[in-house]
Design an enzyme around this catalytic site. Structure first.
Site, mmCIF file in Angstrom:
data_model
loop_
_atom_site.group_PDB
_atom_site.id
_atom_site.type_symbol
_atom_site.label_atom_id
_atom_site.label_comp_id
_atom_site.label_asym_id
_atom_site.label_seq_id
_atom_site.Cartn_x
_atom_site.Cartn_y
_atom_site.Cartn_z
ATOM 1 N N LYS A 1 30.044 -69.718 -39.365
ATOM 2 C CA LYS A 1 30.213 -70.925 -40.199
ATOM 3 C C LYS A 1 29.499 -72.113 -39.550
ATOM 4 O O LYS A 1 28.763 -72.836 -40.213
ATOM 5 C CB LYS A 1 31.714 -71.244 -40.324
ATOM 6 C CG LYS A 1 32.007 -72.622 -40.871
ATOM 7 C CD LYS A 1 33.489 -72.901 -40.962
ATOM 8 C CE LYS A 1 34.105 -73.506 -39.725
ATOM 9 N NZ LYS A 1 33.842 -74.935 -39.492
ATOM 10 N N CYS B 1 38.956 -81.555 -39.256
ATOM 11 C CA CYS B 1 40.233 -81.212 -38.632
ATOM 12 C C CYS B 1 40.860 -82.426 -37.938
ATOM 13 O O CYS B 1 40.154 -83.257 -37.360
ATOM 14 C CB CYS B 1 40.009 -80.149 -37.575
ATOM 15 S SG CYS B 1 39.805 -78.505 -38.252
ATOM 16 N N ASP C 1 37.021 -74.260 -29.381
ATOM 17 C CA ASP C 1 37.445 -73.601 -30.623
ATOM 18 C C ASP C 1 38.220 -72.299 -30.382
ATOM 19 O O ASP C 1 38.696 -71.676 -31.338
ATOM 20 C CB ASP C 1 36.230 -73.321 -31.518
ATOM 21 C CG ASP C 1 35.725 -74.584 -32.210
ATOM 22 O OD1 ASP C 1 36.401 -75.623 -32.104
ATOM 23 O OD2 ASP C 1 34.663 -74.535 -32.852
#
Ligand code: UD1
Length: 423
Positions: free
Chosen positions: A24, A118, A310
């Protein structure tokens, strides 16, 4: 409005093969970069994710035409006539900022809403703005929008991209994308070295850009007059792969991951090996197995090739069940610990102290109702729920859908019990 939840029944033991999707975070700036090469660009195997759909919508709003043929996505960027990134689209996703450099380089002007994304701490855009200003752009912030003009065309410059926290991934993507069509030579010093930036650079080179130093913190770009449309296959998603490595470890399972590049995951692999998890490279992927306990370890998130922020939350889920105490230190985002209270609800023993979380390994996690708060924190809750005894209900699954393609189908196929319910 109906909202999806996950009902996960554990503990499960994962066993089988999972295909990792395309990245992504590589796809998003590459989609934006197709704006630089007017014509039909074909991106092979884009993941089917809500962030990718939002980026497609943003591209279309600029004038681009999108078409899916045989699973590949064609972006016809012949006409880019509305250089405007609307708040209603860009607020949904931080990566909306990726159009800033490409549209400015192509159209000479652009207005982009300040991005969303986020809730993992304060995320400014000063590095993006500063880099473009050094190439001669005139930029102001007006009513929540970044308004940029190229002032007669961007010019090559020597740009130091370091910020208070190190380099910036998407700022590097923006400056690199703008520099390929600028007049003269640009040197980006302290460029992000993440594999997603390397993938973008490789794609730009395929379009005809002149870039050296790819993969290093110093990128040198000789501007060209124009680029040609490209057909390009995006790299595998290292964060999705790392999440499945954690899922195998925490369930004492055995997985084969296909379409997985361990050379993008050395920091995570090295940590897992020190945690008593076996990982072997095989053709096009790896095998991962944990047949007894997990050992405690300490980890600190850092820019690539350091340990990726991440994967911090997913590793914390694994370390909750480790033998002994671990310390996790977050150095990239100051407030990326939304998963801590949720994992605690599942019986993890965690204590947050500033940028550190001290984890005392427990014998057993238990199912609980929990809330997905951001993309990777939500993935950590799925990982924990696979090993937890009883039923875990994860609310706000839309966070997971931003970055994990069919996660419940992939995990159920190897032994998980995950139900998606609409409430
Ligand atoms: C990208 C990734 C995200 C990942 C992050 C760090 C995408 C779509 N997202 O986000 O998943 O967690 O890299 O690996 O690829 N900063 C500034 N000023 C700026 C820009 C950033 O101070 O102008 C700070 C941020 O607040 C943060 C740090 O720099 O503390 C790193 O952020 P950055 O690398 O920019 O993250 P993103 O590129 O937004």
């Amino acid at each position: 409005m109906a909202m999806d939840i996950f009902k996960i029944t554990g503990p499960a033991r994962l066993d089988g093969t999972i295909n990792v999707s395309s990245s992504k975070n590589a796809a998003l700036p590459i989609m934006a970069a197709t704006i630089l090469a007017g014509g039909k660009n074909t991106l092979i195997g884009l993941p089917n994710l809500s962030d990718i759909a939002v980026m497609g919508q943003l591209m279309e709003s600029l004038g681009c035409k999108k078409q899916v043929v045989d699973g590949n996505t064609i972006f016809d960027t012949s006409v880019i006539d509305k250089p405007f990134g609307d708040y209603e689209i860009v607020r949904k996703m931080r990566a909306g900022i990726c159009i800033l450099g490409p549209v400015l380089a192509r159209c000479g002007k652009v207005e982009v809403s300040m991005p969303g994304g986020c809730a993992i701490g304060y995320r400014p855009v000063d590095i993006h703005v500063r880099g473009l200003q050094e190439m001669g752009a005139k930029i102001e912030l007006k009513n929540g929008y970044i308004v940029a003009h190229s002032n007669g065309g961007l010019k090559g410059a020597n740009i130091f991209l370091g910020g208070a926290f190190g380099s910036s991934v998407l700022a590097t993507a923006n400056i690199l994308s703008a520099a390929v069509l600028a007049k003269g030579k640009t040197i980006i010093e302290y460029a992000a070295c993440e594999p997603e930036i390397t993938d973008l650079a490789n794609c730009l080179v395929k379009m005809g850009a002149k870039i050296t130093g790819i993969g290093s913190p110093q990128l040198t770009i000789h501007g060209v007059k124009e680029l040609k449309p490209v057909e390009y296959k995006i790299i595998p998603d290292r964060i999705e792969a790392g999440t499945f490595l954690c899922a195998a470890a925490i369930t004492r399972g055995k997985l084969k991951l296909k379409n997985c590049r361990l050379d993008h995951l050395w920091a995570a692999v090295n940590k897992l090996r020190s945690m008593n998890v076996r990982i072997d490279e095989i053709e096009d992927g790896c095998e991962v197995e944990c047949d007894s306990h997990i050992d405690a370890t300490d980890l600190t998130t850092l820019p690539y090739p350091g340990f990726p922020t991440d994967l911090q939350a997913q590793f914390m889920a694994c370390l909750s069940l480790a033998r002994g105490n671990s310390v996790v230190t977050e150095k990239i985002f100051e407030d990326r610990f939304m998963h801590v209270p949720e994992l605690t609800r599942m019986s993890a023993n965690l204590r947050k102290e500033g940028p550190h979380v001290i984890i005392s390994g427990v014998e057993k996690l238990t199912g609980a109702p929990v809330m997905a708060s951001d993309l990777r924190a939500s993935a950590a809750l799925v990982v924990a729920a696979l090993a937890a005894h009883g039923e875990t209900i994860i609310n706000r699954v839309y966070h997971i859908d931003r970055g994990y393609e069919k996660i419940e189908e992939k995990l159920n196929a190897v032994g998980a019990k995950i139900q998606r319910l609409s409430i």
